[in-house]
Motif scaffolding. Structure first.
Motif, PDB file in Angstrom:
ATOM      1  N   SER A  22      36.222  41.546  47.219  1.00 12.80           N
ATOM      2  CA  SER A  22      36.113  42.907  47.729  1.00 12.80           C
ATOM      3  C   SER A  22      35.293  43.731  46.751  1.00 12.80           C
ATOM      4  CB  SER A  22      37.504  43.524  47.891  1.00 12.80           C
ATOM      5  OG  SER A  22      37.412  44.929  48.045  1.00 12.80           O
ATOM      6  N   LYS A  23      34.526  44.670  47.263  1.00 14.67           N
ATOM      7  CA  LYS A  23      33.766  45.563  46.394  1.00 14.67           C
ATOM      8  C   LYS A  23      34.687  46.517  45.626  1.00 14.67           C
ATOM      9  CE  LYS A  23      29.297  45.643  48.785  1.00 14.67           C
ATOM     10  NZ  LYS A  23      28.408  45.425  47.631  1.00 14.67           N
ATOM     11  N   ALA A  24      35.959  46.557  46.017  1.00 14.54           N
ATOM     12  CA  ALA A  24      36.907  47.449  45.348  1.00 14.54           C
ATOM     13  C   ALA A  24      37.533  46.828  44.103  1.00 14.54           C
ATOM     14  CB  ALA A  24      38.017  47.859  46.328  1.00 14.54           C
ATOM     15  N   THR A  25      37.139  45.585  43.749  1.00 15.19           N
ATOM     16  CA  THR A  25      37.761  44.908  42.598  1.00 15.19           C
ATOM     17  C   THR A  25      36.721  44.476  41.561  1.00 15.19           C
ATOM     18  OG1 THR A  25      37.708  42.766  43.747  1.00 15.19           O
ATOM     19  CG2 THR A  25      39.715  44.106  43.988  1.00 15.19           C
ATOM     20  N   PRO A  26      35.942  45.405  41.019  1.00  8.08           N
ATOM     21  CA  PRO A  26      34.899  45.002  40.056  1.00  8.08           C
ATOM     22  C   PRO A  26      35.464  44.378  38.792  1.00  8.08           C
ATOM     23  CG  PRO A  26      35.167  47.397  40.076  1.00  8.08           C
ATOM     24  CD  PRO A  26      35.949  46.863  41.242  1.00  8.08           C
ATOM     25  N   ASP A  27      36.658  44.805  38.362  1.00  9.13           N
ATOM     26  CA  ASP A  27      37.238  44.231  37.140  1.00  9.13           C
ATOM     27  C   ASP A  27      37.574  42.753  37.335  1.00  9.13           C
ATOM     28  OD1 ASP A  27      36.995  46.686  35.941  1.00  9.13           O
ATOM     29  OD2 ASP A  27      39.119  47.228  36.132  1.00  9.13           O
ATOM     30  N   LEU A  28      38.019  42.398  38.528  1.00 13.76           N
ATOM     31  CA  LEU A  28      38.318  40.989  38.806  1.00 13.76           C
ATOM     32  C   LEU A  28      37.033  40.169  38.812  1.00 13.76           C
ATOM     33  CD1 LEU A  28      40.334  38.775  39.505  1.00 13.76           C
ATOM     34  CD2 LEU A  28      40.134  39.442  41.924  1.00 13.76           C
ATOM     35  N   VAL A  29      35.974  40.703  39.392  1.00  9.69           N
ATOM     36  CA  VAL A  29      34.688  40.006  39.390  1.00  9.69           C
ATOM     37  C   VAL A  29      34.232  39.751  37.954  1.00  9.69           C
ATOM     38  CG1 VAL A  29      32.281  40.067  40.128  1.00  9.69           C
ATOM     39  CG2 VAL A  29      34.047  41.108  41.573  1.00  9.69           C
ATOM     40  N   THR A  30      34.339  40.763  37.112  1.00 10.66           N
ATOM     41  CA  THR A  30      33.931  40.623  35.715  1.00 10.66           C
ATOM     42  C   THR A  30      34.759  39.560  35.003  1.00 10.66           C
ATOM     43  OG1 THR A  30      33.218  42.927  35.610  1.00 10.66           O
ATOM     44  CG2 THR A  30      33.703  41.845  33.521  1.00 10.66           C
ATOM     45  N   ALA A  31      36.070  39.563  35.256  1.00  6.31           N
ATOM     46  CA  ALA A  31      36.954  38.583  34.613  1.00  6.31           C
ATOM     47  C   ALA A  31      36.613  37.165  35.063  1.00  6.31           C
ATOM     48  CB  ALA A  31      38.408  38.910  34.933  1.00  6.31           C
ATOM     49  N   VAL A  32      36.353  36.980  36.345  1.00  7.82           N
ATOM     50  CA  VAL A  32      36.005  35.649  36.853  1.00  7.82           C
ATOM     51  C   VAL A  32      34.653  35.204  36.300  1.00  7.82           C
ATOM     52  CG1 VAL A  32      35.389  34.347  38.930  1.00  7.82           C
ATOM     53  CG2 VAL A  32      37.438  35.801  38.921  1.00  7.82           C
ATOM     54  N   ASP A  33      33.695  36.123  36.220  1.00  8.78           N
ATOM     55  CA  ASP A  33      32.397  35.769  35.632  1.00  8.78           C
ATOM     56  C   ASP A  33      32.556  35.304  34.183  1.00  8.78           C
ATOM     57  OD1 ASP A  33      30.584  36.028  37.698  1.00  8.78           O
ATOM     58  OD2 ASP A  33      30.191  38.149  37.326  1.00  8.78           O
ATOM     59  N   ARG A  34      33.426  35.983  33.428  1.00  5.44           N
ATOM     60  CA  ARG A  34      33.655  35.557  32.037  1.00  5.44           C
ATOM     61  C   ARG A  34      34.275  34.164  31.997  1.00  5.44           C
ATOM     62  NH1 ARG A  34      35.505  41.018  30.771  1.00  5.44           N
ATOM     63  NH2 ARG A  34      37.638  40.259  31.033  1.00  5.44           N
ATOM     64  N   ALA A  35      35.229  33.912  32.899  1.00  3.81           N
ATOM     65  CA  ALA A  35      35.866  32.596  32.938  1.00  3.81           C
ATOM     66  C   ALA A  35      34.856  31.513  33.316  1.00  3.81           C
ATOM     67  CB  ALA A  35      37.036  32.607  33.924  1.00  3.81           C
ATOM     68  N   LEU A  36      33.999  31.784  34.301  1.00  2.00           N
ATOM     69  CA  LEU A  36      32.985  30.809  34.701  1.00  2.00           C
ATOM     70  C   LEU A  36      32.026  30.518  33.551  1.00  2.00           C
ATOM     71  CD1 LEU A  36      32.087  32.029  38.306  1.00  2.00           C
ATOM     72  CD2 LEU A  36      33.211  29.870  37.708  1.00  2.00           C
ATOM     73  N   ALA A  37      31.631  31.558  32.824  1.00  2.00           N
ATOM     74  CA  ALA A  37      30.730  31.367  31.692  1.00  2.00           C
ATOM     75  C   ALA A  37      31.372  30.476  30.629  1.00  2.00           C
ATOM     76  CB  ALA A  37      30.334  32.716  31.094  1.00  2.00           C
ATOM     77  N   ALA A  38      32.658  30.707  30.363  1.00  3.27           N
ATOM     78  CA  ALA A  38      33.360  29.895  29.366  1.00  3.27           C
ATOM     79  C   ALA A  38      33.504  28.448  29.840  1.00  3.27           C
ATOM     80  CB  ALA A  38      34.738  30.500  29.085  1.00  3.27           C
ATOM     81  N   ILE A  39      33.768  28.260  31.132  1.00  2.56           N
ATOM     82  CA  ILE A  39      33.909  26.920  31.701  1.00  2.56           C
ATOM     83  C   ILE A  39      32.604  26.141  31.572  1.00  2.56           C
ATOM     84  CG2 ILE A  39      34.177  25.709  33.923  1.00  2.56           C
ATOM     85  CD1 ILE A  39      36.287  27.917  34.606  1.00  2.56           C
ATOM     86  N   LYS A  40      31.483  26.822  31.752  1.00  3.04           N
ATOM     87  CA  LYS A  40      30.196  26.151  31.585  1.00  3.04           C
ATOM     88  C   LYS A  40      29.887  25.903  30.117  1.00  3.04           C
ATOM     89  CE  LYS A  40      27.835  27.029  35.868  1.00  3.04           C
ATOM     90  NZ  LYS A  40      26.507  27.174  36.498  1.00  3.04           N
ATOM     91  N   ARG A  41      30.223  26.872  29.289  1.00  2.00           N
ATOM     92  CA  ARG A  41      29.890  26.794  27.864  1.00  2.00           C
ATOM     93  C   ARG A  41      30.623  25.661  27.163  1.00  2.00           C
ATOM     94  NH1 ARG A  41      30.558  31.804  27.048  1.00  2.00           N
ATOM     95  NH2 ARG A  41      32.727  31.704  26.358  1.00  2.00           N
TER      96      ARG A  41
END
Length: 259
Positions: free
Chosen positions: A226-245
């Motif tokens: 949802s566009k109403a949950t930007p903090d969740l998007v940011t948290a998931v992006d950080r998790a994805l970056a760590a998973i790749k790293r």
């Protein structure tokens, strides 16, 4: 005196570790505290499907890893492709996955993670029925099977308008196996599907092969919110970056044989 020095060091270490833990980010806000509610459909191998009664697949494992790193419990909710985008817009889930291509039109209605994979659209043929088809330029007289409301459909209809194929046969998303059956029976000439799924079906079905990747049609796959949950998007992006790293993504890709 030595034991006192050790005690002091251990005490300091405990204080430091405790302080770091206290400063760790709390789990992001979700519909149900402590739970990541994930909408998907288990008809899309190797991303998510049912095997021996269990829900399995690359994205299943990926989302479990994301949830663990956010200190959330993953909860998968089975739905249909035809409704999932609107359901996410209505706030039925915390996020959605399913080999979903991020497009400008979809960006207007939902927020998206950074793509975790960018792949292509593949053309599958039956070697016995179509021995002379070796690439895109051989499809001028072809009818191509695609799934409804997908980027496959958009590209195939554009190719038909350009005269590069003759016809498009549309299948409900969950009935991709019907397209493969029609391909084997000669009722259609080819099937267009995102590469990891196409590759899975080719490996499962003797006689099918991928003859081409559609040019100029990259498929960036992402997680929708949802566009109403930007903090969740940011948290998931950080998790994805760590998973790749840290190599976890590469391990999952090898396990499920995805690019």
């Amino acid at each position: 005196m030595a034991w006192r020095a050790c005690a002091v060091v251990l005490s300091l270490m405990s204080l430091v570790c405790g302080g770091l833990q206290a400063r760790a980010d709390p789990p992001p806000d979700t519909l149900t505290p402590g739970v990541l509610r994930i909408g998907t459909y288990f008809v899309n191998p190797p991303f998510e499907y049912i095997q021996d009664g269990a829900r399995v697949g690359f994205e299943v494992d990926l989302m479990k890893e994301v949830a663990e790193r956010l200190r959330l419990k993953p909860r998968f909710v089975d739905t249909r492709w035809e409704t999932i985008l609107q359901q996410m817009r209505d706030g039925r889930y915390d996020c959605i996955v399913g080999g979903i291509t991020v497009t400008p039109a979809r960006e207007k209605i939902l927020a998206w993670s950074r793509p975790y994979m960018t792949t292509t659209l593949s053309i599958i043929v039956d070697t016995a029925k179509s021995p002379d088809i070796h690439g895109i330029d051989d499809l001028k007289d072809a009818s191509v099977g695609v799934q409804a409301a997908t980027t496959d459909y958009d590209v195939a209809t554009r190719m038909r308008a350009e005269g590069r194929i003759v016809g498009v046969k549309v299948y409900p998303f969950a009935r991709i196996k019907d397209a493969m059956s029609d391909l084997r029976a000669g009722r259609i000439t080819a099937v267009m599907k995102v590469y990891p799924v196409a590759r899975w079906f080719v490996r499962q079905t003797p006689g099918l092969r991928i003859v081409a990747q559609v040019p100029d049609a990259p498929q960036p796959l992402g997680i929708g919110f949802s566009k109403a949950t930007p903090d969740l998007v940011t948290a998931v992006d950080r998790a994805l970056a760590a998973i790749k790293r840290d190599g976890t993504y590469a391990e999952l890709a090898r396990k499920w044989d995805v690019p």
